[in-house]
Motif scaffolding. Structure first.
Motif, mmCIF file in Angstrom:
data_model
loop_
_atom_site.group_PDB
_atom_site.id
_atom_site.type_symbol
_atom_site.label_atom_id
_atom_site.label_comp_id
_atom_site.label_asym_id
_atom_site.label_seq_id
_atom_site.Cartn_x
_atom_site.Cartn_y
_atom_site.Cartn_z
ATOM 1 N N PHE B 50 0.838 -1.199 0.000
ATOM 2 C CA PHE B 50 0.000 0.000 0.000
ATOM 3 C C PHE B 50 0.863 1.234 0.000
ATOM 4 C CE2 PHE B 50 -2.920 -3.100 1.693
ATOM 5 C CZ PHE B 50 -4.126 -2.734 1.124
ATOM 6 N N GLU B 51 0.415 2.202 -0.798
ATOM 7 C CA GLU B 51 1.099 3.481 -0.857
ATOM 8 C C GLU B 51 0.044 4.561 -0.620
ATOM 9 O OE1 GLU B 51 3.368 3.853 -4.500
ATOM 10 O OE2 GLU B 51 2.856 5.980 -4.567
ATOM 11 N N SER B 52 0.421 5.663 0.020
ATOM 12 C CA SER B 52 -0.568 6.727 0.231
ATOM 13 C C SER B 52 0.006 8.084 -0.129
ATOM 14 C CB SER B 52 -1.021 6.767 1.696
ATOM 15 O OG SER B 52 -0.052 7.413 2.503
ATOM 16 N N ILE B 122 -5.177 6.184 -1.389
ATOM 17 C CA ILE B 122 -4.304 5.076 -0.995
ATOM 18 C C ILE B 122 -4.398 4.067 -2.129
ATOM 19 C CG2 ILE B 122 -3.978 3.177 0.656
ATOM 20 C CD1 ILE B 122 -4.996 5.028 2.855
ATOM 21 N N TRP B 123 -3.251 3.479 -2.482
ATOM 22 C CA TRP B 123 -3.222 2.557 -3.627
ATOM 23 C C TRP B 123 -2.652 1.222 -3.196
ATOM 24 C CZ3 TRP B 123 -1.849 7.689 -3.656
ATOM 25 C CH2 TRP B 123 -2.678 8.524 -4.416
#
Lengths: 80, 139
Positions: B50-52, B122-123
């Motif tokens: 997860f990236e934000s 968020i990805w």
């Protein structure tokens, strides 16, 4: 002017920050920025959606971009 | 309502949320925990990442908590998401609400997670055995 890139946007451009330069013909609005990105990187046109955040808020197409704004490309989100 | 708890963390401990939501005027506490599933559409998932866009994600998470507090009578709200590499079964998101009565906290909890999924920047990247996919990126 620089644009922050996240998720798939980062992969499409190949970096975390995209510079628009200081040219006067650069995109002046959210809509123009979207069009610019799709033109430069056609992969953006294939995404489910493409949003722009200005100063960490979702921005409508008619919002104008000013020097010093924090601008980010928001590809389709997938948290949770 | 007490100030909502809004956080993006590297490691998520779903065990502490009950304490955070417990309130003398709450007869109901509702929590949703999202975890890493081992497959997507029948294909084995090895792990997730997860990236934000942290500053904006925190802002949106707070807005969602305040929207829920406007719609329902709530005493406490938690919205917490993890970022970084996550393994199968790890908790990645915890949302919860406590309220005088259960209807409000059930509905609020559902609103928190559904709206988070729609709006918060968020990805999630899924790692399969031989490819990686940014979830929902393409139609």
């Amino acid at each position: 002017m620089e644009v922050l890139l996240f998720g798939i946007a980062k992969d499409i451009v190949g970096q975390t920050l995209y510079s628009l330069g200081d040219s006067v013909d650069g995109p002046n609005s959210v809509l123009e920025l979207k069009q610019h990105m799709v033109q430069q990187f056609p992969e953006f046109g294939k995404l489910s959606s493409l949003a722009i955040a200005v100063n960490s808020e979702y921005a409508a197409d008619d919002v104008s971009l000013k020097q010093g704004d924090e601008i980010a490309i928001i590809p389709p989100v997938s948290g949770g | 309502m007490i100030e909502p708890i809004i956080e993006i963390v590297d490691q998520l401990d779903p065990g502490k949320v009950y304490q955070e939501l417990s309130h003398p005027k709450s007869g109901g506490v509702c929590v949703f925990v999202g975890a890493v599933r081992d497959s997507t559409e029948g294909e084995e998932v090895v792990s997730l990442e997860f990236e934000s866009y942290q500053s904006m994600a925190l802002k949106e998470m707070r807005k969602i908590a305040l929207e829920a507090a406007k719609k329902w009578e709530l005493n406490a709200v938690v919205v917490r998401h993890a970022v970084g590499a996550k393994e199968i079964e790890e908790a990645v998101v915890v949302v919860g609400a406590s309220a005088p009565h259960r209807d409000a906290c059930f509905q609020a909890c559902r609103y928190l997670i559904d709206t988070l999924k729609e709006r918060v920047p968020i990805w999630k990247k899924e790692y399969f055995k031989n490819k990686t996919v940014w979830v929902s990126a393409h139609p």
